[in-house]
Design an enzyme around this catalytic site. Structure first.
Site, PDB file in Angstrom:
ATOM      1  CD  GLU A 196      41.153  37.375  38.528  1.00  0.00           C
ATOM      2  OE1 GLU A 196      41.738  38.125  37.741  1.00  0.00           O
ATOM      3  OE2 GLU A 196      40.317  36.531  38.154  1.00  0.00           O
ATOM      4  CG  ASP A 206      44.018  35.552  43.037  1.00  0.00           C
ATOM      5  OD1 ASP A 206      44.830  36.358  43.524  1.00  0.00           O
ATOM      6  OD2 ASP A 206      43.895  35.372  41.803  1.00  0.00           O
ATOM      7  CD  GLU A 233      35.246  33.752  39.717  1.00  0.00           C
ATOM      8  OE1 GLU A 233      35.696  33.607  38.581  1.00  0.00           O
ATOM      9  OE2 GLU A 233      35.437  34.807  40.377  1.00  0.00           O
TER      10      GLU A 233
END
Ligand code: XIL
Length: 348
Positions: free
Chosen positions: A156, A200, A263
């Site tokens: 991120e 990210d 994710e």
């Protein structure tokens, strides 16, 4: 056939494949293993305490070929306030992965969200900070040589709104791009083989963030750092625009590096759409779209598809008390329409 039409068919098939949708989801423990259907590794984020549940461990080992540390391979767990390291939990994750023939994926070495006291104490220490930064990365990324197939080296890095990069303790001490370049160099020094990722979120929902992310990746490559792949977290909701995941994966893949859908989960957002079955159908379509997007890449760019939690009850948002159901399996380990949607895509 348009994406919308294909995914409509897909979710209908998914519902049918699950038999009577209502309550009794087919047991995930009996469903054909996803990992045997998928043409690329299928991962799951895991917290080591859950491995003590035999049903959880069996379902995880049956369907998944890769394991990501959900929390315990992060600085927040490993780096104690006195500067010492602890590895009990990540070693348990690595042991389970090894015992079950699963690839191990490390998440994450450097994250703006985890500025621990041991580093805060040396903020501004110049070479002392740089040395501690390198030592941390060497210790963690060097712990599972030959087993860790990859690492999220920096997580991120892009500002929430996509305008530029996040300011953080790491950028303050080592430079806005410098801390990223160093992290990749130190990770390569620690592990000569692991694929090293920049990772990210919201890259599906914010094209400016995606552009900034890609610009950073190009800067890191231009600096000669061993960036080996791009991770798009893909935390979605049932009102994620159909096609958004596909567009993001395609644009990220344009750089030519392997892509990790890293994710994946799809929040049901109770209150969106008329009823739970409509939300489950939409959820199934989005899981299917993510798999299709990865399938649409050249084989060398299909790193893995990782879901962020095994059963709804294990998901981190539920631990925060949200009445969510974002995963492939319900609380009892039943395979949801999203599971069937993935299986349908892989069987094509
Ligand atoms: C989350 C974990 O799931 C939680 O268990 C932990 O308490 C907080 O972090 N993006 C990321 C992940 O890259 O590391 C985050 O994981 C979820 C958002």
């Amino acid at each position: 056939m348009t994406i919308a039409r294909r995914s409509l068919i897909l979710s209908g098939l998914a519902l049918a494949a699950c038999g009577k949708q209502a309550r009794g989801q087919p047991a995930g423990a009996a469903a054909q293993p996803l990992k045997s259907l998928a043409p690329f590794p299928i991962g799951c984020a895991v917290k080591s305490d859950l491995l003590a549940d035999p049903a959880y461990a069996a379902l995880l080992a049956r369907h998944f070929s890769q394991l990501t540390g959900e929390w315990e391979m992060k600085m927040e767990y490993i780096l104690r306030d006195d500067g010492s390291f602890r590895f009990e939990a990540p070693d348990r994750l690595a042991g389970f992965a090894r015992a079950n023939g699963m690839r191990l994926f490390g998440h994450t070495l450097i994250w703006y969200a985890q500025e621990r006291p041991a580093f805060a104490r040396i903020d501004g220490a110049g070479q002392g900070f740089a040395d501690a930064y390198r030592n941390y990365i060497l210790a963690v990324a060097g712990r599972y040589p030959g087993q860790a197939v990859g690492w999220d080296v920096v997580n991120e890095p892009v500002a929430e709104n996509g305008e530029g990069l996040r300011a953080c303790l790491w950028s303050k001490n080592l430079g806005e791009v410098g801390y990223v370049v160093r992290a990749f160099e130190h990770a390569r020094e620690a592990d000569p083989q692991a694929v090293l990722f920049l990772n990210d979120y919201n890259l599906e929902h914010n094209s400016r963030k995606r552009s900034t992310f890609l610009r950073l990746a190009e800067q890191v490559l231009k600096a000669g750092a061993p960036l080996g792949g791009l991770g798009t977290q893909s935390h979605l909701t049932v009102d994620t625009e159909p096609g958004a995941v596909t567009a993001a994966v395609r644009e990220l893949a344009g750089l030519g590096l392997p892509i990790h859908v890293s994710e994946l989960d799809v929040q049901l957002k109770p209150g969106v759409l008329p009823d739970r079955e409509a939300r489950l159908r939409r959820q199934a379509r989005l899981y299917g779209e993510a798999a299709e997007a990865l399938m649409g890449l050249p084989a060398r760019q299909r790193f893995a598809l990782t879901v962020w939690g095994l059963r709804d009850r294990d998901h981190w948002l539920r631990r925060g008390g949200k009445p969510e159901g974002p995963t492939l399996f319900d609380d009892a380990g039943g395979a949801k329409p999203a599971f069937a949607a993935l299986a349908e895509v892989f069987k094509r």
